[in-house]
Design an enzyme around this catalytic site. Structure first.
Site, PDB file in Angstrom:
ATOM      1  N   HIS A  93       0.837  -1.206   0.000  1.00 33.28           N
ATOM      2  CA  HIS A  93       0.000   0.000   0.000  1.00 33.28           C
ATOM      3  C   HIS A  93       0.869   1.252   0.000  1.00 33.28           C
ATOM      4  O   HIS A  93       0.464   2.285  -0.526  1.00 33.28           O
ATOM      5  CB  HIS A  93      -0.904   0.060   1.229  1.00 33.28           C
ATOM      6  CG  HIS A  93      -1.972  -0.973   1.245  1.00 33.28           C
ATOM      7  ND1 HIS A  93      -2.946  -1.048   0.286  1.00 33.28           N
ATOM      8  CD2 HIS A  93      -2.214  -1.977   2.109  1.00 33.28           C
ATOM      9  CE1 HIS A  93      -3.753  -2.060   0.561  1.00 33.28           C
ATOM     10  NE2 HIS A  93      -3.329  -2.637   1.661  1.00 33.28           N
ATOM     11  N   HIS A 120       2.420   7.574  -0.339  1.00 30.65           N
ATOM     12  CA  HIS A 120       1.082   7.085  -0.668  1.00 30.65           C
ATOM     13  C   HIS A 120       0.749   7.496  -2.098  1.00 30.65           C
ATOM     14  O   HIS A 120       0.873   8.658  -2.452  1.00 30.65           O
ATOM     15  CB  HIS A 120       0.037   7.670   0.288  1.00 30.65           C
ATOM     16  CG  HIS A 120       0.304   7.344   1.712  1.00 30.65           C
ATOM     17  ND1 HIS A 120      -0.183   6.213   2.322  1.00 30.65           N
ATOM     18  CD2 HIS A 120       1.018   7.996   2.663  1.00 30.65           C
ATOM     19  CE1 HIS A 120       0.215   6.192   3.579  1.00 30.65           C
ATOM     20  NE2 HIS A 120       0.956   7.260   3.812  1.00 30.65           N
ATOM     21  N   HIS A 137       4.494  11.370   3.699  1.00 33.59           N
ATOM     22  CA  HIS A 137       4.246  11.710   5.099  1.00 33.59           C
ATOM     23  C   HIS A 137       5.565  11.570   5.849  1.00 33.59           C
ATOM     24  O   HIS A 137       6.134  10.481   5.895  1.00 33.59           O
ATOM     25  CB  HIS A 137       3.232  10.759   5.731  1.00 33.59           C
ATOM     26  CG  HIS A 137       1.856  10.895   5.192  1.00 33.59           C
ATOM     27  ND1 HIS A 137       0.842  10.039   5.554  1.00 33.59           N
ATOM     28  CD2 HIS A 137       1.311  11.770   4.323  1.00 33.59           C
ATOM     29  CE1 HIS A 137      -0.266  10.393   4.929  1.00 33.59           C
ATOM     30  NE2 HIS A 137      -0.001  11.431   4.176  1.00 33.59           N
TER      31      HIS A 137
END
Length: 182
Positions: A93, A120, A137
């Protein structure tokens, strides 16, 4: 690799958003996805513990209405990043880069240690309903366990040497880690 994390911080600071809430999606990577029947619109209904994801205010996915964004003087983000070995993992992911100890973010006098960088694709956050191709992030944790996350939108463009270094060192097998020494 010399100064890699410092340069990464300099790249991200100009575009960063700061949040102080963990990502809902991080709770269980086996149950959710970015697309399809378990994509972001469904995250809040996948499990009872994911309910906050449906609101989009404190958990991913977050849609920030530009009209409600605080504008003006914000507290400075003081980055003091040190060179560090990196552990890169393709989790399926996200691409996660674990950072060794010693790199700090200070916000209003409180210190947060950089513990990892997550990528992401597509971005989890949106501004006025518009997301970006990718989001990074920078995840920091204080001594009392609070998180400070600097989120940075990334779009395809001119090659970035820092991102190229990460991608060049991705493990060939999902779930395996690759250590890159500084």
């Amino acid at each position: 690799m010399k100064g890699f994390v410092d340069a990464l911080a300099a790249t991200f600071v100009a575009f960063g958003l700061i949040a102080v809430a963990p990502s809902c999606a991080a709770a269980d990577a086996g149950r959710w996805s970015y697309t399809g029947p378990n994509g972001p619109p469904k995250w809040g209904k996948l499990e009872k513990d994911y309910a906050a994801c449906a609101a989009g205010k404190e958990q991913s996915p977050i849609d920030i209405p530009d009209a409600n964004a605080r504008k003006g003087d914000l507290p400075p983000l003081l980055f003091n990043y040190k060179p560090s070995p990196l552990k890169i993992v393709d989790e399926g992911h996200t691409i996660q880069v674990e950072i060794g100890p010693g790199s700090l973010l200070t916000v209003e006098g409180k210190g947060y240690e950089l513990i990892e960088i997550e990528f992401h694709k597509p971005s989890e956050y949106k501004i006025d309903g518009k997301g970006q191709e990718m989001e990074a992030h920078l995840v920091h944790r204080s001594k009392d366990g609070k998180l400070a996350i600097v989120a940075v939108f990334l779009d395809q463009g001119k090659e970035n040497a820092l991102i190229k270094t990460l991608w060049s060192n991705l493990p060939q097998t999902k779930g395996k880690e690759n250590v890159v020494a500084n």
